[in-house]
Design a protein around this motif. Structure first.
Motif, PDB file in Angstrom:
ATOM      1  N   ASP A  37       0.834  -1.204   0.000  1.00 18.23           N
ATOM      2  CA  ASP A  37       0.000   0.000   0.000  1.00 18.23           C
ATOM      3  C   ASP A  37       0.868   1.253   0.000  1.00 18.23           C
ATOM      4  O   ASP A  37       0.591   2.216  -0.729  1.00 18.23           O
ATOM      5  CB  ASP A  37      -0.935   0.014   1.207  1.00 18.23           C
ATOM      6  N   ASP A  38       1.951   1.244   0.806  1.00 15.85           N
ATOM      7  CA  ASP A  38       2.846   2.399   0.836  1.00 15.85           C
ATOM      8  C   ASP A  38       3.523   2.588  -0.517  1.00 15.85           C
ATOM      9  O   ASP A  38       3.702   3.717  -0.996  1.00 15.85           O
ATOM     10  CB  ASP A  38       3.917   2.206   1.914  1.00 15.85           C
ATOM     11  N   TYR A  39       3.917   1.486  -1.121  1.00 18.08           N
ATOM     12  CA  TYR A  39       4.573   1.505  -2.428  1.00 18.08           C
ATOM     13  C   TYR A  39       3.647   2.121  -3.474  1.00 18.08           C
ATOM     14  O   TYR A  39       4.040   3.032  -4.226  1.00 18.08           O
ATOM     15  CB  TYR A  39       4.929   0.064  -2.784  1.00 18.08           C
ATOM     16  N   ILE A  40       2.408   1.659  -3.515  1.00 16.84           N
ATOM     17  CA  ILE A  40       1.441   2.178  -4.481  1.00 16.84           C
ATOM     18  C   ILE A  40       1.100   3.633  -4.177  1.00 16.84           C
ATOM     19  O   ILE A  40       0.981   4.470  -5.085  1.00 16.84           O
ATOM     20  CB  ILE A  40       0.164   1.316  -4.498  1.00 16.84           C
ATOM     21  N   ASN A  41       0.967   3.965  -2.911  1.00 14.40           N
ATOM     22  CA  ASN A  41       0.666   5.352  -2.547  1.00 14.40           C
ATOM     23  C   ASN A  41       1.769   6.301  -3.014  1.00 14.40           C
ATOM     24  O   ASN A  41       1.502   7.415  -3.476  1.00 14.40           O
ATOM     25  CB  ASN A  41       0.479   5.481  -1.036  1.00 14.40           C
ATOM     26  N   THR A  42       3.024   5.863  -2.870  1.00 15.86           N
ATOM     27  CA  THR A  42       4.143   6.685  -3.339  1.00 15.86           C
ATOM     28  C   THR A  42       4.034   6.940  -4.836  1.00 15.86           C
ATOM     29  O   THR A  42       4.210   8.062  -5.309  1.00 15.86           O
ATOM     30  CB  THR A  42       5.487   5.998  -3.022  1.00 15.86           C
ATOM     31  N   LEU A  43       3.707   5.885  -5.580  1.00 11.97           N
ATOM     32  CA  LEU A  43       3.586   6.026  -7.029  1.00 11.97           C
ATOM     33  C   LEU A  43       2.413   6.913  -7.414  1.00 11.97           C
ATOM     34  O   LEU A  43       2.543   7.787  -8.287  1.00 11.97           O
ATOM     35  CB  LEU A  43       3.433   4.648  -7.676  1.00 11.97           C
ATOM     36  N   THR A  44       1.284   6.734  -6.785  1.00  9.48           N
ATOM     37  CA  THR A  44       0.115   7.543  -7.139  1.00  9.48           C
ATOM     38  C   THR A  44       0.311   9.002  -6.729  1.00  9.48           C
ATOM     39  O   THR A  44      -0.182   9.911  -7.405  1.00  9.48           O
ATOM     40  CB  THR A  44      -1.160   6.978  -6.502  1.00  9.48           C
ATOM     41  N   GLU A  45       1.044   9.236  -5.648  1.00  7.96           N
ATOM     42  CA  GLU A  45       1.345  10.619  -5.265  1.00  7.96           C
ATOM     43  C   GLU A  45       2.241  11.302  -6.293  1.00  7.96           C
ATOM     44  O   GLU A  45       2.189  12.531  -6.458  1.00  7.96           O
ATOM     45  CB  GLU A  45       2.011  10.647  -3.888  1.00  7.96           C
ATOM     46  N   LEU A  46       3.062  10.515  -6.987  1.00 10.50           N
ATOM     47  CA  LEU A  46       3.894  11.059  -8.054  1.00 10.50           C
ATOM     48  C   LEU A  46       3.107  11.250  -9.350  1.00 10.50           C
ATOM     49  O   LEU A  46       3.618  11.848 -10.298  1.00 10.50           O
ATOM     50  CB  LEU A  46       5.082  10.131  -8.316  1.00 10.50           C
ATOM     51  N   GLY A  47       1.868  10.738  -9.371  1.00  9.46           N
ATOM     52  CA  GLY A  47       1.002  10.915 -10.532  1.00  9.46           C
ATOM     53  C   GLY A  47       0.770   9.674 -11.364  1.00  9.46           C
ATOM     54  O   GLY A  47       0.028   9.714 -12.349  1.00  9.46           O
ATOM     55  N   TYR A  48       1.399   8.556 -10.995  1.00  9.00           N
ATOM     56  CA  TYR A  48       1.205   7.330 -11.750  1.00  9.00           C
ATOM     57  C   TYR A  48      -0.138   6.697 -11.416  1.00  9.00           C
ATOM     58  O   TYR A  48      -0.656   6.875 -10.308  1.00  9.00           O
ATOM     59  CB  TYR A  48       2.328   6.327 -11.453  1.00  9.00           C
ATOM     60  N   PRO A  49      -0.710   5.948 -12.338  1.00  8.46           N
ATOM     61  CA  PRO A  49      -2.005   5.315 -12.066  1.00  8.46           C
ATOM     62  C   PRO A  49      -1.861   4.189 -11.055  1.00  8.46           C
ATOM     63  O   PRO A  49      -0.814   3.528 -10.974  1.00  8.46           O
ATOM     64  CB  PRO A  49      -2.429   4.774 -13.439  1.00  8.46           C
ATOM     65  N   ALA A  50      -2.896   3.986 -10.286  1.00  5.56           N
ATOM     66  CA  ALA A  50      -2.920   2.843  -9.370  1.00  5.56           C
ATOM     67  C   ALA A  50      -3.098   1.569 -10.182  1.00  5.56           C
ATOM     68  O   ALA A  50      -3.656   1.592 -11.285  1.00  5.56           O
ATOM     69  CB  ALA A  50      -4.063   2.996  -8.373  1.00  5.56           C
ATOM     70  N   PRO A  51      -2.597   0.446  -9.686  1.00  6.86           N
ATOM     71  CA  PRO A  51      -2.762  -0.807 -10.429  1.00  6.86           C
ATOM     72  C   PRO A  51      -4.222  -1.218 -10.518  1.00  6.86           C
ATOM     73  O   PRO A  51      -5.016  -0.962  -9.605  1.00  6.86           O
ATOM     74  CB  PRO A  51      -1.944  -1.815  -9.616  1.00  6.86           C
ATOM     75  N   LYS A  52      -4.567  -1.863 -11.616  1.00  6.74           N
ATOM     76  CA  LYS A  52      -5.901  -2.418 -11.757  1.00  6.74           C
ATOM     77  C   LYS A  52      -5.978  -3.721 -10.970  1.00  6.74           C
ATOM     78  O   LYS A  52      -4.953  -4.337 -10.662  1.00  6.74           O
ATOM     79  CB  LYS A  52      -6.211  -2.651 -13.237  1.00  6.74           C
ATOM     80  N   ASP A  53      -7.187  -4.142 -10.684  1.00  7.02           N
ATOM     81  CA  ASP A  53      -7.365  -5.340  -9.857  1.00  7.02           C
ATOM     82  C   ASP A  53      -6.679  -6.565 -10.450  1.00  7.02           C
ATOM     83  O   ASP A  53      -6.182  -7.426  -9.719  1.00  7.02           O
ATOM     84  CB  ASP A  53      -8.857  -5.633  -9.659  1.00  7.02           C
ATOM     85  N   ALA A  54      -6.634  -6.648 -11.766  1.00  4.77           N
ATOM     86  CA  ALA A  54      -6.099  -7.842 -12.415  1.00  4.77           C
ATOM     87  C   ALA A  54      -4.595  -7.765 -12.666  1.00  4.77           C
ATOM     88  O   ALA A  54      -4.019  -8.685 -13.242  1.00  4.77           O
ATOM     89  CB  ALA A  54      -6.821  -8.082 -13.735  1.00  4.77           C
ATOM     90  N   GLU A  55      -3.932  -6.679 -12.261  1.00 10.52           N
ATOM     91  CA  GLU A  55      -2.515  -6.504 -12.557  1.00 10.52           C
ATOM     92  C   GLU A  55      -1.621  -7.081 -11.462  1.00 10.52           C
ATOM     93  O   GLU A  55      -1.958  -7.037 -10.274  1.00 10.52           O
ATOM     94  CB  GLU A  55      -2.186  -5.027 -12.773  1.00 10.52           C
ATOM     95  N   LEU A  56      -0.480  -7.586 -11.872  1.00 10.88           N
ATOM     96  CA  LEU A  56       0.516  -8.123 -10.956  1.00 10.88           C
ATOM     97  C   LEU A  56       1.405  -6.985 -10.479  1.00 10.88           C
ATOM     98  O   LEU A  56       2.017  -6.278 -11.282  1.00 10.88           O
ATOM     99  CB  LEU A  56       1.344  -9.192 -11.661  1.00 10.88           C
ATOM    100  N   VAL A  57       1.477  -6.809  -9.167  1.00  8.58           N
ATOM    101  CA  VAL A  57       2.343  -5.793  -8.570  1.00  8.58           C
ATOM    102  C   VAL A  57       3.516  -6.510  -7.908  1.00  8.58           C
ATOM    103  O   VAL A  57       3.327  -7.386  -7.068  1.00  8.58           O
ATOM    104  CB  VAL A  57       1.595  -4.941  -7.531  1.00  8.58           C
ATOM    105  N   HIS A  58       4.718  -6.131  -8.308  1.00 10.65           N
ATOM    106  CA  HIS A  58       5.923  -6.729  -7.721  1.00 10.65           C
ATOM    107  C   HIS A  58       6.847  -5.622  -7.245  1.00 10.65           C
ATOM    108  O   HIS A  58       7.112  -4.667  -7.980  1.00 10.65           O
ATOM    109  CB  HIS A  58       6.643  -7.591  -8.758  1.00 10.65           C
ATOM    110  N   ILE A  59       7.322  -5.744  -6.013  1.00  7.23           N
ATOM    111  CA  ILE A  59       8.282  -4.796  -5.465  1.00  7.23           C
ATOM    112  C   ILE A  59       9.653  -5.461  -5.507  1.00  7.23           C
ATOM    113  O   ILE A  59       9.927  -6.369  -4.717  1.00  7.23           O
ATOM    114  CB  ILE A  59       7.914  -4.404  -4.022  1.00  7.23           C
ATOM    115  N   PRO A  60      10.510  -5.074  -6.434  1.00  5.13           N
ATOM    116  CA  PRO A  60      11.793  -5.765  -6.585  1.00  5.13           C
ATOM    117  C   PRO A  60      12.650  -5.650  -5.323  1.00  5.13           C
ATOM    118  O   PRO A  60      12.678  -4.604  -4.666  1.00  5.13           O
ATOM    119  CB  PRO A  60      12.460  -5.043  -7.754  1.00  5.13           C
ATOM    120  N   PRO A  61      13.353  -6.711  -4.956  1.00  5.51           N
ATOM    121  CA  PRO A  61      14.225  -6.661  -3.785  1.00  5.51           C
ATOM    122  C   PRO A  61      15.435  -5.770  -4.031  1.00  5.51           C
ATOM    123  O   PRO A  61      15.845  -5.551  -5.169  1.00  5.51           O
ATOM    124  CB  PRO A  61      14.652  -8.123  -3.599  1.00  5.51           C
TER     125      PRO A  61
END
Length: 336
Positions: A27-51
């Motif tokens: 959630d923090d990762y996505i919030n950071t991206l959306t605050e920068l203006g990027y779209p939030a992921p769609k329900d069917a999309e794979l979200v991966h946070i690289p190590p």
């Protein structure tokens, strides 16, 4: 320029911070991206946070494997150490794949590790991960790829695979933030507007003449055209790819600050400038265009007349800093 770098560093630090439990931090990762203006992921999309490399050090992987992955990271972020051997311009892998290859909407490289081997329209056959990396050296680096199976190739591939840790092979869901998603193309593009926008928004880093900035031989900002840039076969010569990169990532530290029209106009101007010849060149620009237009150059300015002066783009035999046209890695593959 310092303020731009500071903004970029802040964004990268937020996105690339070590993540202990991805499910709790997503959630923090996505919030950071959306605050920068990027779209939030769609329900069917794979979200991966690289190590991160910090996570690598904390892992129980074999020390020698850790060393090889670190070497891959080093080569990825400072590919210029291979200058004159594998690289013949002033690009690093991280010049296009920002945030150490981890940044969403900047063609993060980890998807390649889980979707290859796969068919690639650019060369019309199934490509391995090593072959995909070789393509980047051939076109984007205007170079000669490290040998398949070499220490250098192994290290770079291992870094790609480390970033994909935890992602299943051939994921069924679309990958969130993959590639350089292009904004909708405007009805008309303007060379003159693109030229002015480049001078106003881009030249502070990339130079008035598009030759980039290097300090003591180390690339700070890459050249978007000319002998120090990618050649005519690189993916970013396609207008929609360039517009997607520019819209999502430029100016540095100010993602999504340009309008769709501005991003496309800059891409149009930038990709109407000369660069080294496509390694697939047949000796005739029109013949090369006919051969590769259906799969690639239909999206580029290669073989087209430049709006500003009528120059036929790509009509030359210039190979930039290298003394060869095509490395022997560019060859067809058949299973017959």
């Amino acid at each position: 320029m310092r303020s731009l770098i500071a903004c970029a560093t802040l964004a990268a630090s937020l996105l690339l911070a070590p993540l202990s439990l991805a499910s709790e931090r997503e959630d923090d990762y996505i919030n950071t991206l959306t605050e920068l203006g990027y779209p939030a992921p769609k329900d069917a999309e794979l979200v991966h946070i690289p190590p991160t490399l910090d996570a690598l050090e904390q892992s129980d992987m074999h020390p020698e494997l850790k060393r090889v992955i670190r070497r891959g990271h080093d080569l990825f972020t400072n590919t210029q150490q291979l200058r004159g051997e594998n690289v013949f311009n002033n690009m690093n892998c991280s010049s296009c794949h920002l945030g150490e290859g981890r940044m969403p909407f900047s063609a993060p490289v980890w998807p390649a590790a889980v979707t290859l081997p796969g068919f690639r329209g650019k060369n019309g056959h199934v490509n391995s991960l090593e072959e995909r990396i070789a393509g980047c050296f051939t076109f984007s680096m205007n170079g000669k790829p490290p040998a398949y199976g070499s220490d250098t190739m192994l290290a770079i591939a291992a870094y790609h695979q480390w970033l994909a840790k935890g992602v299943p092979m051939y994921p069924e869901k679309p990958i969130y933030g993959r590639g350089f998603p292009a904004p909708e193309r405007p009805k008309a593009l303007s060379y003159a507007r693109g030229e002015k926008l480049f001078a106003d928004k881009c030249s502070i880093c990339h130079g008035d003449d598009g030759q980039g900035l290097a300090v003591r031989g180390k690339t700070v900002f890459p050249a978007p055209w000319g002998d120090h840039s990618n050649n005519w076969g690189a993916g970013i010569v396609r207008l929609q790819t360039a517009a997607g990169f520019i819209k999502n990532n430029m100016p540095l530290g100010q993602p999504l600050s340009l309008s769709d029209q501005e991003a496309w106009d800059i891409a149009y101007f930038m990709n109407s400038q000369e660069r080294p010849q496509d390694p697939r060149y047949t000796g005739d620009v029109k013949e090369t265009l006919e051969k590769f237009g259906p799969t690639f150059h239909k999206h580029s300015m290669y073989g087209q007349k430049r709006e500003s002066d009528g120059k036929l783009l790509g009509d030359h035999a210039n190979t930039g800093e290298k003394d060869f046209l095509k490395p022997d890695t560019i060859r067809p593959r058949t299973f017959d």
